[in-house]
Design an enzyme around this catalytic site. Structure first.
Site, PDB file in Angstrom:
ATOM      1  N   LYS A  44      -2.454 -21.118 -14.903  1.00  0.00           N
ATOM      2  CA  LYS A  44      -2.164 -21.259 -16.340  1.00  0.00           C
ATOM      3  C   LYS A  44      -0.928 -20.445 -16.708  1.00  0.00           C
ATOM      4  O   LYS A  44      -0.545 -19.515 -15.992  1.00  0.00           O
ATOM      5  CB  LYS A  44      -3.366 -20.797 -17.160  1.00  0.00           C
ATOM      6  CG  LYS A  44      -3.714 -19.320 -16.981  1.00  0.00           C
ATOM      7  CD  LYS A  44      -5.056 -18.978 -17.633  1.00  0.00           C
ATOM      8  CE  LYS A  44      -5.429 -17.519 -17.421  1.00  0.00           C
ATOM      9  NZ  LYS A  44      -6.791 -17.222 -17.907  1.00  0.00           N
ATOM     10  N   TYR A 277      19.997   1.258 -30.246  1.00  0.00           N
ATOM     11  CA  TYR A 277      19.599   1.196 -31.662  1.00  0.00           C
ATOM     12  C   TYR A 277      18.730   2.376 -32.070  1.00  0.00           C
ATOM     13  O   TYR A 277      17.767   2.710 -31.381  1.00  0.00           O
ATOM     14  CB  TYR A 277      18.811  -0.078 -31.940  1.00  0.00           C
ATOM     15  CG  TYR A 277      19.610  -1.354 -31.820  1.00  0.00           C
ATOM     16  CD1 TYR A 277      20.812  -1.525 -32.494  1.00  0.00           C
ATOM     17  CD2 TYR A 277      19.139  -2.401 -31.038  1.00  0.00           C
ATOM     18  CE1 TYR A 277      21.529  -2.716 -32.387  1.00  0.00           C
ATOM     19  CE2 TYR A 277      19.844  -3.594 -30.927  1.00  0.00           C
ATOM     20  CZ  TYR A 277      21.046  -3.738 -31.607  1.00  0.00           C
ATOM     21  OH  TYR A 277      21.745  -4.913 -31.494  1.00  0.00           O
ATOM     22  N   MET A 325      17.228  -6.767 -27.586  1.00  0.00           N
ATOM     23  CA  MET A 325      16.832  -8.140 -27.263  1.00  0.00           C
ATOM     24  C   MET A 325      17.304  -8.568 -25.877  1.00  0.00           C
ATOM     25  O   MET A 325      16.568  -9.228 -25.133  1.00  0.00           O
ATOM     26  CB  MET A 325      17.367  -9.110 -28.320  1.00  0.00           C
ATOM     27  CG  MET A 325      16.865 -10.536 -28.118  1.00  0.00           C
ATOM     28  SD  MET A 325      17.518 -11.706 -29.307  1.00  0.00           S
ATOM     29  CE  MET A 325      16.745 -11.153 -30.816  1.00  0.00           C
TER      30      MET A 325
HETATM   31  C1  LIG Z   1      -7.431 -16.595 -16.750  1.00  0.00           C
HETATM   32  C2  LIG Z   1      -8.774 -16.985 -16.335  1.00  0.00           C
HETATM   33  C3  LIG Z   1      -9.237 -16.722 -15.034  1.00  0.00           C
HETATM   34  C4  LIG Z   1      -8.457 -15.891 -14.046  1.00  0.00           C
HETATM   35  O1  LIG Z   1      -8.565 -14.523 -14.394  1.00  0.00           O
HETATM   36  P1  LIG Z   1      -7.939 -13.383 -13.483  1.00  0.00           P
HETATM   37  O2  LIG Z   1      -8.463 -12.124 -14.045  1.00  0.00           O
HETATM   38  O3  LIG Z   1      -6.458 -13.513 -13.645  1.00  0.00           O
HETATM   39  O4  LIG Z   1      -8.377 -13.678 -12.097  1.00  0.00           O
HETATM   40  C5  LIG Z   1     -10.482 -17.195 -14.669  1.00  0.00           C
HETATM   41  N1  LIG Z   1     -11.229 -17.911 -15.545  1.00  0.00           N
HETATM   42  C6  LIG Z   1     -10.829 -18.149 -16.807  1.00  0.00           C
HETATM   43  C7  LIG Z   1     -11.723 -18.896 -17.725  1.00  0.00           C
HETATM   44  C8  LIG Z   1      -9.600 -17.693 -17.244  1.00  0.00           C
HETATM   45  O5  LIG Z   1      -9.219 -17.946 -18.499  1.00  0.00           O
END
Ligand SMILES: *Cc1c(COP(=O)(O)O)cnc(C)c1O
Length: 389
Positions: A44, A277, A325
């Site tokens: 993801k 800054y 930035m």
């Molecule tokens: C992101 C996620 C994982 C993986 O989690 P990690 O701690 O990165 O291994 C597993 N299951 C779900 C539902 C997630 O959202």
């Protein structure tokens, strides 16, 4: 996300080098740690900033059985890029692309009745049964179906849809709240509730292919949570879910991303010179300053102003003053590296460079956030793309 697969030595303002051999080795290490479970590579959010498609390909080559994403759009993009096999996604909102997901042979998570109704309608239109995984909230208090009446209603409706040939219930699953805190009482409670919710569904007639609850932390430290499948995200990228659990090396994992930039300017300044800054850094004496051309737009956390570490010319330097930035400044203490010298913000650590975990501590966050937020303006440069590498 930019894919720069060629000429890893080309001079670039900044680059995130992605070592696919390290990723493949991490997949093999995790498979060995959970030998009786299938492995889902969680890719993801562009594989936590590493680039979803190249990382998904490498993970599958190294033996990952499943790919997991949060959103259906992410899952559909993997399928469109030609990734084969099982892909699951779990973060749905009403009106989501259910029919496309069903037609692309993606396993979809369902946490409540509205979602089941939408996926059943999509399956009917597509004329293909949907692969559905029912998600239980065993205590995280986030997504998932509550135990008791809600679970009974969802399981019952899903079984009726299965009897009608509209869905196939492929999985029963849940997610931990505190797997990265060994001994936390919620872990045992969630496991007990998971077993109860599984037992109820199976008594009613659900025959899932996979039952799963383990994330990286549980995969690494809680073998009793592995069930039929483990869902590893952060560990694939060679980062420990929590420094308290151990370092990546303690688990045989190697960080995959190295973030570096080409020093844009080195100059002499007198003592008492304000830097960046707000002038939150004033040179304590005559010195040299180095300009590092990455900033918060590239994902360098502004919260690491005055604290973030960077390796320049073999020495650790600290962000002097505010991260802007597009750039920040380091005090080089009189050293005069040439413009174009490599500044390494983080990597595996074996060249003496800081790690993503060091940046997480400097910014008061977790290493997940450091790698995931590296911006699209930073090209990803893939190395060791060949399986033999
Ligand atoms: C992101 C996620 C994982 C993986 O989690 P990690 O701690 O990165 O291994 C597993 N299951 C779900 C539902 C997630 O959202």
């Amino acid at each position: 996300m930019t894919e720069t697969a060629t000429a890893p030595t080309a001079p670039l303002r900044a680059r995130a080098e992605i070592d696919l051999a390290a990723l493949r080795a991490n997949v093999r290490t995790l498979r060995a740690l959970a030998p009786d479970a299938a492995l889902m590579a969680v890719v993801k959010s562009e594989a936590y900033g590493h680039g979803a498609v190249p990382c998904a390909r490498a993970a599958v080559e190294a033996g990952a059985d499943w790919l997991g994403t949060a959103t259906p759009e992410e899952a559909l993009a993997l399928r469109a890029a030609g990734l084969p096999g099982r892909i699951m996604c779990w973060l749905w909102t009403p009106g989501g692309p259910w029919r496309q997901a069903v037609e692309a042979d993606i396993d979809v998570s369902v946490s409540g009745m509205w979602a089941l109704a939408e996926v059943v309608a999509a399956a009917r239109e597509a004329g293909i049964p949907a692969r559905v995984q029912l998600k239980a909230d065993t205590g995280l208090g986030r997504n998932g179906c509550q135990p008791g009446e809600d679970w009974a209603e969802l399981v019952g409706a899903a079984l009726r849809a299965e009897a009608d040939g509209l869905v196939r219930i492929t999985g029963l699953w849940s997610h931990f709240a505190c797997a990265d805190e060994p001994g936390h009482p919620s872990i045992a409670l969630q496991l007990t509730r998971f077993r109860e919710m599984l037992a109820y569904a199976e008594e009613q007639g659900v025959r899932p292919e996979v039952r799963h609850i383990a994330n990286s932390a549980a995969t690494l430290t809680l073998p009793e949570t592995h069930f039929d499948l483990v869902r590893t995200g952060i560990a694939l990228y060679g980062i420990s879910p929590s420094p308290e659990l151990g370092s990546p090396a303690d688990f045989g994992l190697r960080p995959v991303m190295t973030l570096s930039a080409s020093v844009a300017l080195v100059k002499h300044v007198p003592g008492g010179h304000g830097v960046s800054y707000g002038h939150h850094y004033i040179t304590p004496g005559a010195t040299t300053l180095g300009l590092v051309p990455v900033g918060y737009a590239d994902g360098v956390p502004r919260h690491a102003s005055g604290t973030g570490p960077v390796l320049v010319g073999g020495k650790w330097r600290t962000v002097a003053g505010r991260v802007a930035m597009d750039q920040f400044v380091v005090d080089l203490g009189g050293d005069e590296p040439e413009a174009g010298t490599e500044a390494v913000l983080f990597g595996p650590g074996d060249r003496g460079e800081p790690t993503a975990e060091d940046w997480a501590q400097a910014a008061g966050t977790i290493a997940y956030e450091i790698v995931t937020r590296i911006g699209t303006r930073v090209p990803r440069v893939y190395v060791n793309e060949e399986q033999s590498g």
